[in-house]
Design an enzyme around this catalytic site. Structure first.
Site, mmCIF file in Angstrom:
data_model
loop_
_atom_site.group_PDB
_atom_site.id
_atom_site.type_symbol
_atom_site.label_atom_id
_atom_site.label_comp_id
_atom_site.label_asym_id
_atom_site.label_seq_id
_atom_site.Cartn_x
_atom_site.Cartn_y
_atom_site.Cartn_z
ATOM 1 N N GLY A 159 -4.576 -4.533 -3.643
ATOM 2 C CA GLY A 159 -5.992 -3.697 -3.666
ATOM 3 C C GLY A 159 -4.656 -2.232 -4.673
ATOM 4 C CG HIS A 160 -1.840 -1.681 -7.053
ATOM 5 N ND1 HIS A 160 -1.470 -2.785 -7.505
ATOM 6 C CD2 HIS A 160 -1.799 -2.791 -5.542
ATOM 7 C CE1 HIS A 160 -0.603 -3.634 -6.509
ATOM 8 N NE2 HIS A 160 -0.492 -3.116 -6.051
ATOM 9 C CD GLN B 215 0.703 -8.645 -2.427
ATOM 10 O OE1 GLN B 215 1.279 -9.256 -3.637
ATOM 11 N NE2 GLN B 215 -0.550 -8.574 -2.559
ATOM 12 C CE LYS C 62 2.527 -2.536 -4.081
ATOM 13 N NZ LYS C 62 1.973 -2.149 -2.990
ATOM 14 C CG ASP D 165 -2.239 -1.604 1.043
ATOM 15 O OD1 ASP D 165 -2.272 -1.843 0.431
ATOM 16 O OD2 ASP D 165 -2.072 -1.785 2.467
ATOM 17 N N GLY E 262 -10.732 -3.037 3.468
ATOM 18 C CA GLY E 262 -11.390 -2.128 4.576
ATOM 19 C C GLY E 262 -11.100 -1.881 6.049
ATOM 20 C CB THR F 21 -6.299 -10.340 2.227
ATOM 21 O OG1 THR F 21 -5.801 -11.710 0.964
ATOM 22 C CG2 THR F 21 -5.328 -9.418 2.026
#
Ligand code: GDP
Ligand code: IMO
Ligand code: MG
Length: 429
Positions: free
Chosen positions: A40-41, A222, A16, A13, A300, A126
């Site tokens: 999640g990007h 990651q 990227k 996070d 989230g 996750t």
């Protein structure tokens, strides 16, 4: 030839997605080479916000998006992501590796159970089935994307994998497998049909582009500390989230990579569990979390926040052979009078400069900080003005912060980001 890898230098996070989208304008293809929908990007272009879990961030810029062999793919999620983009008027140009592995519902079931069973050693997964999918791959029980296209082969491989997973769930975790084999077969054979036009020989395509002198971006998921070989095992993920992972995961030789850019968030965030020496559990940590919207893109979950840790960054510089850094989220630190930066650790009176991998030491070590001056909180419009004017219009204290990081890391900072939007960027490349 121009192969450029972009990787996270911390715990994921780092931004990227933003940096890859920014660089994608001048690239011909963007390749994801490891991980799955644990990633999640986020890409922000004006009013439009895109959140990608499997698709490479470059698809927003209309570039060829490649999902490499090193990935583990949940085909249902992939189809949803493709459909979501189409609804927004983007027809993605995609190539999915025939060799990438498939994630099944029983692996997701196992992931949840295994993460609980690991107790204090759990990374707080996750729960997307990542670890079981990679372990089944390594144990040679996995199923590849290409297998979904051949009824007989898929039947043969699913028979084997399902039997093993059913027993594992029953005998190791005392649970009944939740999905029926025939239902899975029908569902996944259907996904194979729908995805067949995208599945192909990605390594030939990517090598061909590089040989033609095209620019290919390799988008890490990651971050270095979450990598399975050189990260804080077992508190990470199950793939090689480092620049070398681009070679194995995309099927290109190391001689084809020209640049490795490490994305450094101006502070540290961590979603999931592990020791975290610079964690801030006070008001400052809350302030950073709220201002930086530090809530997981995938799950989230609130992200744990803390000061920048240069022990982590120096480790990442070495392991990835970084040629430059992209520092993100500098705007988030605006308004803090003093900033701390961890330059080393202390353990039982002993100074530690290198990332410790002895779990006892990592649990017990204390950060050694340098204190730097903060800069003022600026509105978005002011940051955009600064982006237009260039490096020397950045607040003096912010430039000093960057110069401190650059000197300590030993590699130049070439991209500076102070807003989620593509435009809130200074490029010194
Ligand atoms: P990734 O997993 O490394 O791609 O990062 P994420 O997208 O999960 O998280 C980074 C978050 O910060 C996203 O919401 C981005 O839109 C946002 N972001 C990226 N760069 C900046 C920046 O320089 N400033 C601010 N305020 N937000 C940023
Ligand atoms: P991006 O690409 C932050 C973390 C999880 C957990 C550990 C293992 O958006 O930076 P897994 O589901 O992979 O078995 O979880 O890794 N994790 C991430 N943390 N960003 C990510 O991806 C992550 N992907 C996995 O929280 O601690
Ligand atoms: Mg993310």
């Amino acid at each position: 030839m121009s192969g450029i890898v972009v990787v996270g230098t911390q715990w994921g996070d780092e931004g990227k997605g933003k940096i890859v989208d920014y660089l994608a304008e001048k690239a011909d293809a963007v390749v994801r080479f490891q991980g799955g929908n644990n990633a999640g990007h986020t890409v922000v272009a004006g009013e439009e916000v895109y959140k990608f879990h499997l698709l490479p961030s470059g698809v927003v810029q209309g570039k060829l998006g490649v999902l490499g062999a090193g990935m583990v793919i949940n085909p249902k999620v992939l189809l949803e992501e493709i459909e979501g983009l189409k609804k927004r008027g983007i027809e993605p140009n995609l190539l999915v590796s025939q060799k990438a592995h498939v994630i099944f519902p029983f692996q997701i079931q196992q992931d949840g159970l295994s993460d609980v069973a690991q107790g204090k050693l759990s990374a707080g997964s996750t729960k997307r089935g990542i670890a079981p999918a990679y372990s089944d791959k390594a144990a040679r029980n996995g199923i590849r994307m290409v297998d979904l296209l051949d009824r007989k082969i898929f039947e043969e491989k699913l028979e084997n994998l399902y039997r093993i997973k059913k027993k594992t769930l029953e005998f190791v975790y005392g649970q009944k497998i939740q999905s029926k084999k025939l239902d899975i077969f029908d569902e996944y054979f259907g996904y194979g049909k729908r995805l067949s036009k995208y599945i192909g020989n990605e390594s030939k395509e990517v090598n061909g582009l590089l040989d033609e002198g095209k620019t290919v971006l390799f988008e890490g998921a990651q971050g270095t500390l979450l990598g399975v070989d050189h990260g804080m095992y077992p508190f990470g993920t199950s793939s090689d989230a480092i620049a070398g992972g681009a070679c194995t995961g995309a099927g290109v030789g190391p001689t084809k990579i020209d640049e490795a850019i490490g994305v450094v968030k101006a502070y540290t965030s961590r979603v999931g569990s592990s020791p975290f020496p610079t964690e801030l559990t006070d008001k400052t940590g809350d302030q950073i979390r709220e201002k930086g919207h530090e809530y997981g893109t995938t799950t989230g979950r609130p992200r744990r926040c803390g000061w920048l840790d240069l022990v982590n960054v120096r480790h990442a510089v070495m392991i990835n052979g970084l040629t430059s850094l992209a520092v993100t989220k500098l705007d988030v630190l605006g308004g803090l009078r003093k900033l701390k930066v961890c330059v080393s650790y202390k353990h039982k009176g002993k100074a530690i400069a290198d990332q410790p991998f002895d779990l006892r030491v990592f649990r017990e070590c204390e950060p050694v900080y340098e204190e730097l001056e903060g800069w003022e909180d600026l509105p978005d419009s002011e940051w955009l003005r600064i982006a237009d004017e260039g490096y020397y219009s950045l607040p003096k204290q912010l430039r000093e912060y960057l110069e401190f990081v650059e000197k300590d890391a030993g590699v130049p900072i070439k991209i500076i980001s102070f807003g989620a939007d593509r435009k809130a960027t200074i490029d010194l490349r």
